[in-house]
Enzyme design. Structure first.
Site, PDB file in Angstrom:
ATOM      1  N   ASN A  45     -10.295  -0.504   0.343  1.00 43.48           N
ATOM      2  CA  ASN A  45      -8.839  -0.334   0.356  1.00 43.48           C
ATOM      3  C   ASN A  45      -8.286  -0.843  -0.979  1.00 43.48           C
ATOM      4  O   ASN A  45      -8.348  -2.038  -1.255  1.00 43.48           O
ATOM      5  CB  ASN A  45      -8.267  -1.142   1.534  1.00 43.48           C
ATOM      6  CG  ASN A  45      -6.763  -1.067   1.626  1.00 43.48           C
ATOM      7  OD1 ASN A  45      -6.091  -0.600   0.704  1.00 43.48           O
ATOM      8  ND2 ASN A  45      -6.228  -1.543   2.731  1.00 43.48           N
ATOM      9  N   HIS A 102      -3.515   7.103   2.811  1.00 46.32           N
ATOM     10  CA  HIS A 102      -3.920   5.796   2.281  1.00 46.32           C
ATOM     11  C   HIS A 102      -5.277   5.429   2.876  1.00 46.32           C
ATOM     12  O   HIS A 102      -5.503   5.600   4.081  1.00 46.32           O
ATOM     13  CB  HIS A 102      -2.858   4.757   2.644  1.00 46.32           C
ATOM     14  CG  HIS A 102      -3.286   3.356   2.374  1.00 46.32           C
ATOM     15  ND1 HIS A 102      -3.878   2.987   1.194  1.00 46.32           N
ATOM     16  CD2 HIS A 102      -3.230   2.230   3.134  1.00 46.32           C
ATOM     17  CE1 HIS A 102      -4.173   1.689   1.241  1.00 46.32           C
ATOM     18  NE2 HIS A 102      -3.785   1.218   2.411  1.00 46.32           N
ATOM     19  N   CYS A 162       0.816  -1.234   0.000  1.00 44.28           N
ATOM     20  CA  CYS A 162       0.000   0.000   0.000  1.00 44.28           C
ATOM     21  C   CYS A 162       0.843   1.275   0.000  1.00 44.28           C
ATOM     22  O   CYS A 162       0.327   2.355  -0.265  1.00 44.28           O
ATOM     23  CB  CYS A 162      -0.937   0.015   1.199  1.00 44.28           C
ATOM     24  SG  CYS A 162      -1.894  -1.478   1.344  1.00 44.28           S
TER      25      CYS A 162
HETATM   26  O1  UT7 Z   1      -3.649  -1.247   3.643  1.00 41.84           O
HETATM   27  C1  UT7 Z   1      -3.143  -1.738   4.829  1.00 41.84           C
HETATM   28  C2  UT7 Z   1      -3.846  -2.954   5.134  1.00 41.84           C
HETATM   29  N1  UT7 Z   1      -4.733  -3.137   6.171  1.00 41.84           N
HETATM   30  C3  UT7 Z   1      -5.167  -2.340   7.145  1.00 41.84           C
HETATM   31  O2  UT7 Z   1      -4.872  -1.223   7.283  1.00 41.84           O
HETATM   32  C4  UT7 Z   1      -6.079  -2.950   8.126  1.00 41.84           C
HETATM   33  C5  UT7 Z   1      -5.876  -2.443   9.516  1.00 41.84           C
HETATM   34  N2  UT7 Z   1      -6.816  -3.035  10.404  1.00 41.84           N
HETATM   35  C6  UT7 Z   1      -8.124  -2.720  10.414  1.00 41.84           C
HETATM   36  O3  UT7 Z   1      -8.577  -1.889   9.642  1.00 41.84           O
HETATM   37  C7  UT7 Z   1      -9.016  -3.400  11.416  1.00 41.84           C
HETATM   38  O4  UT7 Z   1      -8.225  -4.104  12.357  1.00 41.84           O
HETATM   39  C8  UT7 Z   1     -10.052  -4.374  10.762  1.00 41.84           C
HETATM   40  C9  UT7 Z   1     -11.083  -3.569   9.979  1.00 41.84           C
HETATM   41  C10 UT7 Z   1      -9.345  -5.347   9.857  1.00 41.84           C
HETATM   42  C11 UT7 Z   1     -10.798  -5.144  11.849  1.00 41.84           C
HETATM   43  O5  UT7 Z   1     -11.424  -4.249  12.743  1.00 41.84           O
HETATM   44  P1  UT7 Z   1     -11.239  -4.419  14.313  1.00 41.84           P
HETATM   45  O6  UT7 Z   1     -12.049  -3.385  14.957  1.00 41.84           O
HETATM   46  O7  UT7 Z   1      -9.763  -4.448  14.611  1.00 41.84           O
HETATM   47  O8  UT7 Z   1     -11.915  -5.810  14.558  1.00 41.84           O
HETATM   48  P2  UT7 Z   1     -11.281  -7.131  15.201  1.00 41.84           P
HETATM   49  O9  UT7 Z   1     -10.314  -7.757  14.270  1.00 41.84           O
HETATM   50  O10 UT7 Z   1     -10.848  -6.824  16.601  1.00 41.84           O
HETATM   51  O11 UT7 Z   1     -12.552  -8.044  15.304  1.00 41.84           O
HETATM   52  C12 UT7 Z   1     -13.632  -7.718  16.174  1.00 41.84           C
HETATM   53  C13 UT7 Z   1     -14.720  -8.764  16.001  1.00 41.84           C
HETATM   54  C14 UT7 Z   1     -14.205 -10.183  16.099  1.00 41.84           C
HETATM   55  O12 UT7 Z   1     -15.184 -10.967  16.737  1.00 41.84           O
HETATM   56  P3  UT7 Z   1     -15.043 -11.326  18.297  1.00 41.84           P
HETATM   57  O13 UT7 Z   1     -13.742 -12.069  18.420  1.00 41.84           O
HETATM   58  O14 UT7 Z   1     -15.039 -10.018  19.008  1.00 41.84           O
HETATM   59  O15 UT7 Z   1     -16.266 -12.160  18.542  1.00 41.84           O
HETATM   60  C15 UT7 Z   1     -14.113 -10.624  14.649  1.00 41.84           C
HETATM   61  O16 UT7 Z   1     -14.250 -12.004  14.489  1.00 41.84           O
HETATM   62  O17 UT7 Z   1     -15.309  -8.623  14.702  1.00 41.84           O
HETATM   63  C16 UT7 Z   1     -15.296  -9.895  14.062  1.00 41.84           C
HETATM   64  N3  UT7 Z   1     -15.184  -9.666  12.615  1.00 41.84           N
HETATM   65  C17 UT7 Z   1     -16.262  -9.441  11.853  1.00 41.84           C
HETATM   66  N4  UT7 Z   1     -17.580  -9.400  12.135  1.00 41.84           N
HETATM   67  C18 UT7 Z   1     -18.431  -9.149  11.120  1.00 41.84           C
HETATM   68  C19 UT7 Z   1     -14.070  -9.593  11.858  1.00 41.84           C
HETATM   69  N5  UT7 Z   1     -14.413  -9.341  10.588  1.00 41.84           N
HETATM   70  C20 UT7 Z   1     -15.774  -9.240  10.553  1.00 41.84           C
HETATM   71  C21 UT7 Z   1     -16.699  -8.983   9.543  1.00 41.84           C
HETATM   72  N6  UT7 Z   1     -18.003  -8.933   9.865  1.00 41.84           N
HETATM   73  N7  UT7 Z   1     -16.324  -8.745   8.274  1.00 41.84           N
END
Ligand code: UT7
Length: 352
Positions: free
Chosen positions: A285, A255, A113
């Site tokens: 993204n 980004h 990215c």
């Molecule tokens: O270009 C560079 C590349 N990437 C990035 O910049 C990504 C950086 N990270 C992020 O943007 C965030 O960490 C994410 C958007 C990927 C995830 O958001 P988060 O607030 O960090 O969520 P999390 O990973 O802590 O997950 C929270 C909950 C989990 O469930 P439990 O364990 O709390 O029951 C996940 O399993 O959300 C769940 N979850 C979802 N639920 C519904 C993860 N993905 C999804 C989904 N829909 N798509």
């Protein structure tokens, strides 16, 4: 040393559109979760027969149009991409041929990215050093080809698109500062496990698909933390080179990985959100394409004005990060040739 300016920009998004509602039908997710956690609503998706060079070319033609240049006027072509047409040859070689300038030096930059910021910095340095008078820099991705549409933690995030800038030599330097960085201590934080020399296709005898080696894997929270800190730190460091501080920013193009990351970054920099472009709701993204897609939107809307101090700042796989500081100098957004215009349609993605 010569001066360098951005002379024109362009962008292109494929016609296929994948909405949050479409994703609700594919994996266990909701529109509400995606909007709240990421800010995304739709993403553009390349057709099955569309590769990265196919969407890079219209973005490049638009940037050339804006710069008032022909492909033959460009001394070198740089394509930043994590989703090249092939592992080799470089996608930039294919783009050069498609632009009718076979023979022009062309190479890819692979830094996920952060690619567009690395590409602009490289292109600007080639011009400053006197090697070329003009360089075409493209950020283009077809991430949908490496996204696992059975994995809800990644498939809601990524989209396809392309953006480009034409850099040219000028008298008064408009490239005020740049900082780049990388830390490869744990490549698995955000990576494509298979297909490289660590795990070649040939090494896993048909298990490539079962082990999901051809799909992007990410530890989202680890990336999130680094993202905010490094985007803010890169911006401050690049501005310092120009004797500026975040107070001097007129416009910032971060980004587009997550609306929460962007909010936290501008807050850390104490930059007003109205000086920042966010178009993640439309594209998701798009990795190295996200900055030029967002920049083109802001310029087309008249939000970036001549003389403005403009910061472009990225982070991504590597991990990697970087920022550029430019003084805006009249560059506009060019037209994509009509032959590339297609009506929007529902996207097809591979879910097996
Ligand atoms: O270009 C560079 C590349 N990437 C990035 O910049 C990504 C950086 N990270 C992020 O943007 C965030 O960490 C994410 C958007 C990927 C995830 O958001 P988060 O607030 O960090 O969520 P999390 O990973 O802590 O997950 C929270 C909950 C989990 O469930 P439990 O364990 O709390 O029951 C996940 O399993 O959300 C769940 N979850 C979802 N639920 C519904 C993860 N993905 C999804 C989904 N829909 N798509």
């Amino acid at each position: 040393m010569y001066g360098v300016r951005i002379a024109g920009i362009g962008s292109y998004a494929p016609a296929g559109v994948l909405t949050n509602q479409d994703l609700e039908r594919l994996v266990d997710t909701t529109d509400e979760w995606i909007v709240q956690r990421t800010g995304m609503r739709r993403r553009h998706i390349a057709a099955p027969d569309q590769a990265t060079s196919d969407i890079a070319v219209p973005a490049a033609l638009a940037a050339l149009d804006a710069a008032g240049k022909q492909p033959k006027d460009v001394g070198a072509i740089i394509v930043a991409t994590a989703t090249p047409d092939y592992l080799f040859p470089a996608t930039a070689c294919i783009v050069g041929d498609r632009l009718g300038v076979a023979g022009t030096p062309a190479f890819d930059i692979s830094i996920a990215c952060s690619g567009f910021v690395y590409g602009l910095t490289t292109g600007a340095s080639l011009i400053r050093g006197g090697m070329y008078e003009s360089v075409l820099v493209i950020g283009a991705e077809t991430l949908s080809k490496i996204v696992d549409y059975t994995d809800r933690s990644t498939c809601v995030l990524f989209g396809d698109g392309a953006g480009a800038a034409v850099l040219e030599r000028c008298k008064d330097d408009r490239f005020l500062g740049a900082t780049l960085g990388a830390d490869g201590a744990d490549p698995t934080v955000l990576y494509l496990p298979g297909g490289g020399s660590r795990t070649p296709y040939s090494s896993v005898n048909g298990e490539f698909h079962d082990k999901r080696l051809g799909f992007v894997h990410m530890q989202g929270q680890s990336v999130f933390k680094v993202a905010v800190n490094m985007m803010a730190a890169s911006t401050t460091a690049a501005l310092a080179q120009a004797g500026l501080t975040p107070d001097d920013i007129d416009f910032i193009v971060p980004h587009q990985a997550n609306a929460r990351i962007i909010d936290a970054t501008v807050k850390m920099l104490k930059v007003s959100p109205d000086k920042c472009v966010v178009n993640i709701q439309e594209y998701g993204n798009t990795s190295s394409a996200s900055i030029p897609l967002a920049l083109a939107e802001a310029v087309a809307a008249g939000r970036v004005k001549d003389g403005n101090i403009v910061v472009l700042v990225a982070f991504g796989g590597g991990l990697s990060w970087g920022a550029n500081v430019w003084r805006w100098d009249g560059a506009r957004v060019g037209k994509v040739p009509a032959s590339y215009a297609q009506p929007e349609r529902a996207a097809q993605v591979a879910t097996a």
